[in-house]
Motif scaffolding. Sequence first.
Motif, PDB file in Angstrom:
ATOM      1  N   LEU A   1     -13.825  -8.748  29.765  1.00 27.59           N
ATOM      2  CA  LEU A   1     -13.331  -7.292  29.575  1.00 27.59           C
ATOM      3  C   LEU A   1     -13.817  -6.410  30.303  1.00 27.59           C
ATOM      4  CD1 LEU A   1     -12.548  -5.401  27.570  1.00 27.59           C
ATOM      5  CD2 LEU A   1     -13.974  -4.555  26.650  1.00 27.59           C
ATOM      6  N   TYR A   2     -14.993  -6.120  31.267  1.00 29.66           N
ATOM      7  CA  TYR A   2     -15.338  -5.803  31.951  1.00 29.66           C
ATOM      8  C   TYR A   2     -14.261  -6.074  33.310  1.00 29.66           C
ATOM      9  CZ  TYR A   2     -18.084  -4.488  36.366  1.00 29.66           C
ATOM     10  OH  TYR A   2     -18.295  -4.346  37.354  1.00 29.66           O
ATOM     11  N   ALA A   3     -14.361  -7.106  33.952  1.00 29.47           N
ATOM     12  CA  ALA A   3     -12.452  -7.118  34.481  1.00 29.47           C
ATOM     13  C   ALA A   3     -11.718  -6.619  34.702  1.00 29.47           C
ATOM     14  CB  ALA A   3     -12.967  -8.371  35.294  1.00 29.47           C
ATOM     15  N   ALA A   4     -11.285  -6.904  33.151  1.00 35.01           N
ATOM     16  CA  ALA A   4      -9.659  -6.523  32.714  1.00 35.01           C
ATOM     17  C   ALA A   4     -10.076  -5.009  33.286  1.00 35.01           C
ATOM     18  CB  ALA A   4      -9.819  -7.174  30.894  1.00 35.01           C
ATOM     19  N   LEU A   5     -10.654  -4.760  32.235  1.00 28.67           N
ATOM     20  CA  LEU A   5     -10.625  -2.969  32.076  1.00 28.67           C
ATOM     21  C   LEU A   5     -10.486  -2.470  33.600  1.00 28.67           C
ATOM     22  CD1 LEU A   5     -13.289  -1.807  29.729  1.00 28.67           C
ATOM     23  CD2 LEU A   5     -11.307  -1.237  29.269  1.00 28.67           C
ATOM     24  N   GLU A   6     -11.205  -2.819  34.838  1.00 29.27           N
ATOM     25  CA  GLU A   6     -11.104  -2.238  36.343  1.00 29.27           C
ATOM     26  C   GLU A   6      -9.631  -2.646  35.850  1.00 29.27           C
ATOM     27  OE1 GLU A   6     -13.945  -3.106  38.716  1.00 29.27           O
ATOM     28  OE2 GLU A   6     -12.602  -3.313  40.254  1.00 29.27           O
ATOM     29  N   ARG A   7      -8.905  -4.232  35.868  1.00 30.11           N
ATOM     30  CA  ARG A   7      -7.210  -4.222  36.373  1.00 30.11           C
ATOM     31  C   ARG A   7      -7.123  -3.542  35.857  1.00 30.11           C
ATOM     32  NH1 ARG A   7      -9.355  -9.329  35.550  1.00 30.11           N
ATOM     33  NH2 ARG A   7      -8.141  -9.059  33.413  1.00 30.11           N
ATOM     34  N   LEU A   8      -6.871  -2.803  34.271  1.00 33.40           N
ATOM     35  CA  LEU A   8      -5.852  -2.092  33.456  1.00 33.40           C
ATOM     36  C   LEU A   8      -5.668  -0.605  34.460  1.00 33.40           C
ATOM     37  CD1 LEU A   8      -6.105  -3.051  30.119  1.00 33.40           C
ATOM     38  CD2 LEU A   8      -4.629  -3.643  31.822  1.00 33.40           C
ATOM     39  N   ALA A   9      -7.283  -0.292  34.746  1.00 34.97           N
ATOM     40  CA  ALA A   9      -7.741   1.164  35.151  1.00 34.97           C
ATOM     41  C   ALA A   9      -6.821   1.157  36.360  1.00 34.97           C
ATOM     42  CB  ALA A   9      -9.255   1.195  34.979  1.00 34.97           C
ATOM     43  N   ALA A  10      -7.336   0.262  37.623  1.00 31.29           N
ATOM     44  CA  ALA A  10      -6.518   0.164  38.737  1.00 31.29           C
ATOM     45  C   ALA A  10      -5.272  -0.207  38.835  1.00 31.29           C
ATOM     46  CB  ALA A  10      -6.675  -1.395  39.493  1.00 31.29           C
ATOM     47  N   ARG A  11      -4.266   0.067  37.014  1.00 28.75           N
ATOM     48  CA  ARG A  11      -2.999  -0.442  37.734  1.00 28.75           C
ATOM     49  C   ARG A  11      -2.146   0.857  36.620  1.00 28.75           C
ATOM     50  NH1 ARG A  11      -0.689  -6.013  34.730  1.00 28.75           N
ATOM     51  NH2 ARG A  11       1.077  -4.791  34.573  1.00 28.75           N
ATOM     52  N   GLY A  12      -3.108   1.690  36.593  1.00 22.16           N
ATOM     53  CA  GLY A  12      -4.027   2.983  35.222  1.00 22.16           C
ATOM     54  C   GLY A  12      -3.015   2.920  34.343  1.00 22.16           C
TER      55      GLY A  12
END
Lengths: 117, 289
Positions: free
Chosen positions: A44-55
């Motif tokens: 989840l930590y990594a997924a949230l970072e990816r999703l945040a980077a994609r806005g």
Amino acid sequence: MDSLSEQSFLILAALADSPRHGYGLVTEVAAMSEDRVRLRASTLYAALERLAARGLVEPDRDEVENGRLRRYYRLTDAGAAAVETETQRMTLQVKAAKRRLTRRAQQLGFTQFGFTG
Amino acid sequence: MSPLERHYRRLMRLLPADDRDARGEELLGMLLDLDDGRSRPSVRQGGGVVALALRLRFVHIGSLLLAAVLIAFSTGFAVTTIDLYTGSTTLISTNPELVWITFGITSLIRLAAAIAWVLGARAVSLTCYASLVTGSAAAFGLAVVRIDLIVLVLLGFAVWRRWPAPGARPILLATCPLAGALWWLTEVWGRHGVYYPEIDPRVTWSLAALCGAGGWLLARRRGMLTRATAAVIGGLAPAEIPPLVFGKHTAFFSIFVVVTLIGVAGGALRRRSTAVPLGASRSPRGTTE
């Protein structure tokens, strides 16, 4: 728009109605998938970072409960649009698959196949 | 602190420092919530932290290696250009001016790409190399640009995978030796070029000690001390060290200076561009794009 993985889709969908923190997201995703998708904290930590980077998501607020930091995330407008697009895409695919399965049932001469849709 | 929290904090030291500083408490909170009631981390969650650490460090290492490749090739070609201009390398050509101009322009583009990458401007770096490969291939054929083509592919992959630009300290500590090793492998080692000036060792030792003491006194943050130390090592180390370490290849030490200064400038500019107010959240990837 890039397509979403199942994990990402479920995380975004879990945020659709209200901001949630990590633990809340894990339990909500498990509930939505009938316990089939159980996220690890690191995933989840990594997924949230990816999703945040994609806005698609952004931090909403931080709270400290029992000495533990809980960061709440909310869905952005772009994230809501991504969920909507993915939902429509999957709906079309499900309808197409159902039509073919109905045709298969008819060809095989089965009158009862259990589909109501 | 509960035993579970103590175990997880120890496990989380495997994560890169940037990620730990930015979102470590958030991850810890999730882990404690999910393993609530336990005295030790579960295999599932603990294994996940280890896998995350490996994945993050691999990305950091990949990014560092790419920075080292860019620095090595760009400085290597720059020195080759200097060789041609100074006559250290004999040039046999019917049109030597064209060769000098070509080498000069392509060297500058490679240096610009390397500096842009160190500073976090990945798109600029990619554009520089794409222009270089396209122009050189059109003028001289694909065989001439095969190494640049490989670098371009690596850059494209790094941009696609959103590899972060390395921080100042990793650049200084890792890419300089790595770039040196790549220099050796590419047989550029020992070329003539910018020479380290002859200075009385007592002067350089004294200056180095002064700068080191000054840096220690002025440094309020670890990053500043690192930069101050790097400036001393890169610019004012005693003259005996290069011949002792590099033997006849003292010229390489000058390139070390250039690379160190690039790293220092890159780190200072990146820190300035990614500085956030106290209390605001920030992404561990402090890139400018």
